[in-house]
Design an enzyme around this catalytic site. Sequence first.
Site, PDB file in Angstrom:
ATOM      1  N   HIS A 155      22.310 -16.713  49.025  1.00 43.19           N
ATOM      2  CA  HIS A 155      21.565 -17.161  50.206  1.00 43.19           C
ATOM      3  C   HIS A 155      22.573 -17.705  51.203  1.00 43.19           C
ATOM      4  CE1 HIS A 155      17.880 -18.506  52.306  1.00 43.19           C
ATOM      5  NE2 HIS A 155      18.703 -19.412  52.805  1.00 43.19           N
ATOM      6  N   CYS A 156      22.630 -17.090  52.374  1.00 43.37           N
ATOM      7  CA  CYS A 156      23.647 -17.435  53.365  1.00 43.37           C
ATOM      8  C   CYS A 156      23.048 -18.320  54.454  1.00 43.37           C
ATOM      9  CB  CYS A 156      24.230 -16.162  53.985  1.00 43.37           C
ATOM     10  SG  CYS A 156      25.520 -16.488  55.211  1.00 43.37           S
TER      11      CYS A 156
END
EC number: 2.3.1.225
Length: 366
Positions: A155-156
């Site tokens: 998850h960026c």
Amino acid sequence: MAPSGPGSVRRRCRRVLYWIPVVFISLLLGWSYYAYAIQLCIVSMENIGEQVVCLIAYHLLFAMFVWSYWKTIFTLPMNPSKEFHLSYAEKELLEREPRGEAHQEVLRRAAKDLPIYTRTMSGAIRYCDRCQLIKPDRCHHCSVCDKCILKMDHHCPWVNNCVGFSNYKFFLLFLAYSLLYCVFIAATDLQYFIKFWTNGLPDTQAKFHIMFLFFAAAMFSVSLSSLFGYHCWLVSKNKSTLEAFRSPVFRHGTDKNGFSLGFGKNMRQVFGDEKRYWLLPVFSSLGDGCSFPTCLVNQDPEQPSTPAGLNSTSKNSENHQFPAKPLRESQSHLLTDSQSWSEISTNPGKGKTGMSNPALTMENET
């Protein structure tokens, strides 16, 4: 209309906070456009030919950067299809029966026709309690998105999105074009940056934009080059970031190269068969994200074969039993003309033995 409680207010605040990194990148990108196109090219450059070449090249990189960044942010992560969700009756059984053999039997029956090869560390079928589904291979539950993401990489926060099967190619292109963007700015700004320190620039506000533009571009070039290089290595090995930190577990045990097909086929899994689309942020990855060709041997297919040749391959294949699961049509062609692959359907007995393994236990993963 339902009243909004403290919980919903907190969720809204978190959603707003998650966009702060994206807003920061957008503002920085907008300032860099003004500093380079206006202050550097138009105000500071005196050579018309240099202006034209720099502006054309800059706008091309700028457009590809923004396009790939936009696609990475707003491409919704793909979730497991309905065949991986338990039926209403199966959910009731899991809730009603005590944990043990009954749970194992429910999951075994639900997973017997699904294309899954990976297991938990204890050898159990990978099941998500929150989503109430059997996890496809390489699928993980994201605590931020609160859902299972196909081929989840990470998850960026910089894109406020999960990077997975649906947008991993866009994320790679975003890293590539942002790196080229920064390197191009730093290279063309260097001579004017030197003039700043030698008092060769007129005393205007442009020289401060030129100075900070070079510092920002050089700094981001260093960080982006390491991140992009790392993800290029992941693609070459057909790994996700999560799989690099914890190798996938198959029936025969942990295998860090379990999904590696060789460099060329690993590239095609992410970028597709049509090379004309490789540099464009349009979806061209192979498969549906639910099933992947899986190597049947521990040896990395990219390494040279041992002198034992086919004997060592067949010996390893006997020890590494996989359930007889069908690969999706768009993925199965990757198995052709590869000596490190074997058709499981040629030995259905072993597949059935693997499916009826009584040692399987259920382990919940979130």
